[in-house]
Design an enzyme around this catalytic site. Structure first.
Site, mmCIF file in Angstrom:
data_model
loop_
_atom_site.group_PDB
_atom_site.id
_atom_site.type_symbol
_atom_site.label_atom_id
_atom_site.label_comp_id
_atom_site.label_asym_id
_atom_site.label_seq_id
_atom_site.Cartn_x
_atom_site.Cartn_y
_atom_site.Cartn_z
ATOM 1 N N ASP A 155 48.895 40.210 45.727
ATOM 2 C CA ASP A 155 48.911 40.214 44.544
ATOM 3 C C ASP A 155 50.030 41.166 44.501
ATOM 4 O OD1 ASP A 155 46.724 39.514 44.349
ATOM 5 O OD2 ASP A 155 45.332 41.586 43.909
ATOM 6 N N ARG A 156 50.604 40.582 43.218
ATOM 7 C CA ARG A 156 52.286 41.365 42.518
ATOM 8 C C ARG A 156 51.879 42.528 42.938
ATOM 9 N NH1 ARG A 156 56.444 39.679 38.976
ATOM 10 N NH2 ARG A 156 57.337 40.866 38.449
#
Length: 302
Positions: free
Chosen positions: A136-137
């Site tokens: 995830d970012r």
């Protein structure tokens, strides 16, 4: 200079069709179609052959894969990469928080994939970024990228057979009661959101192992430092499972945490173990926790 990806094999069965040998060497049907129509090549002892060619023991087979093209939405960008390991097949990176793995509508630029494409272009590599293990970012730590579609195919097979192992460390709200536990709870998309996931009966099978490393207080708030092992790779799996247990990740506002003490979910991929897709050599990589997570642990009280 021909920068196309090539592999060599030695035939070990007399009278075997080249097609059958390629199947045993895990060359996919999709790859064979691309080789035939998109600029690849099959040779036996230096002579171009088709898949119906009959092999002899000791024949040298060379597979030349066609050059790969980036998708239209994947722009080439220059940027910094923290390279942990690299060879002709794979690239292992240590990703910082606040950087997307692939571009999205909200964050179309400066993704790992964009920068990797720029890096490959600098190397003169006729390839694109194939993400093997995505983060995830706002999750930091180790991720693996295949340099070629065939390598991506092999690592995909390895993942499906549980041969790529990732461990994470996280800091969650509350004191997790059980020292060791397994969470087996299916995960699916939340009907009211295009981003959020939740545990739901019609979701995909998801399995996470959780081990408590340390229970502590930070500014009088109970927190737990945990280690997690993924057996499956569902979107937001750790975040959803820990929220489901009632211990959302510190900083994970989407799943019930708050950002009072850290500006993102406190989640880091600390280890990545895998067999090399071509040599079968065991590879083990590790990454230290980032400064923002270390600060919570260093300034904690028992």
């Amino acid at each position: 200079m021909d920068t196309r990806f090539k592999l060599r094999f030695i035939a070990n069965k007399k009278g075997q069709l080249l097609r059958e040998a390629l199947q045993e060497w895990r060359i996919s049907k999709r790859a064979l179609t691309a080789i035939k129509f998109d600029g690849g090549l099959l040779t036996v002892n230096g002579v171009e052959r088709n898949v119906r060619h009959v092999l002899d023991i000791g024949d040298c087979v060379e597979v030349t894969f066609p050059p790969e093209e980036r998708s239209d939405g994947l722009a080439i960008e220059n940027g910094d990469l923290t390279i942990v390991y690299e060879d002709d097949a794979i690239l292992v990176l240590d990703k910082p928080a606040h950087q997307s793995t692939i571009p999205s509508r909200e964050h179309p630029t400066n993704s790992i994939a964009n920068v990797v494409c720029g890096y490959f272009q600098q190397q003169g590599l006729a390839s694109t970024a194939h993400i093997v293990t995505r983060l995830d970012r706002d999750t930091s730590g180790l991720l693996c990228i295949a340099k070629h579609a065939h390598i991506h195919h092999l690592t995909g097979l390895a993942q499906r057979h549980g041969q790529i192992s990732r461990q994470y460390e996280a800091i969650v709200h509350g004191h997790v009661v059980q020292d060791v536990q397994s969470i087996v709870a299916p995960i699916g998309r939340k009907e009211t959101s295009i981003i959020e996931r939740e545990v739901r009966q019609d979701g995909q099978y998801a399995h996470t192992d959780v081990t408590v490393l340390k229970r502590f207080y930070f500014n009088n708030e109970p927190m737990t430092h945990i280690k997690l092992r993924l057996h499956t790779g569902r979107t937001h799996q750790i975040r959803v499972h820990m929220s489901y247990l009632g211990y959302p990740l510190i900083g994970d506002e989407l799943y019930g945490g708050n950002r009072q003490y850290i500006g993102r979910q406190a989640l880091h991929c600390v280890s990545l173990d895998m067999e090399h897709p071509l040599t079968n050599q065991t590879l083990k990589f590790s990454s230290l926790l980032t400064e923002d997570m270390q600060r919570l642990l260093n300034e904690s009280s028992a």
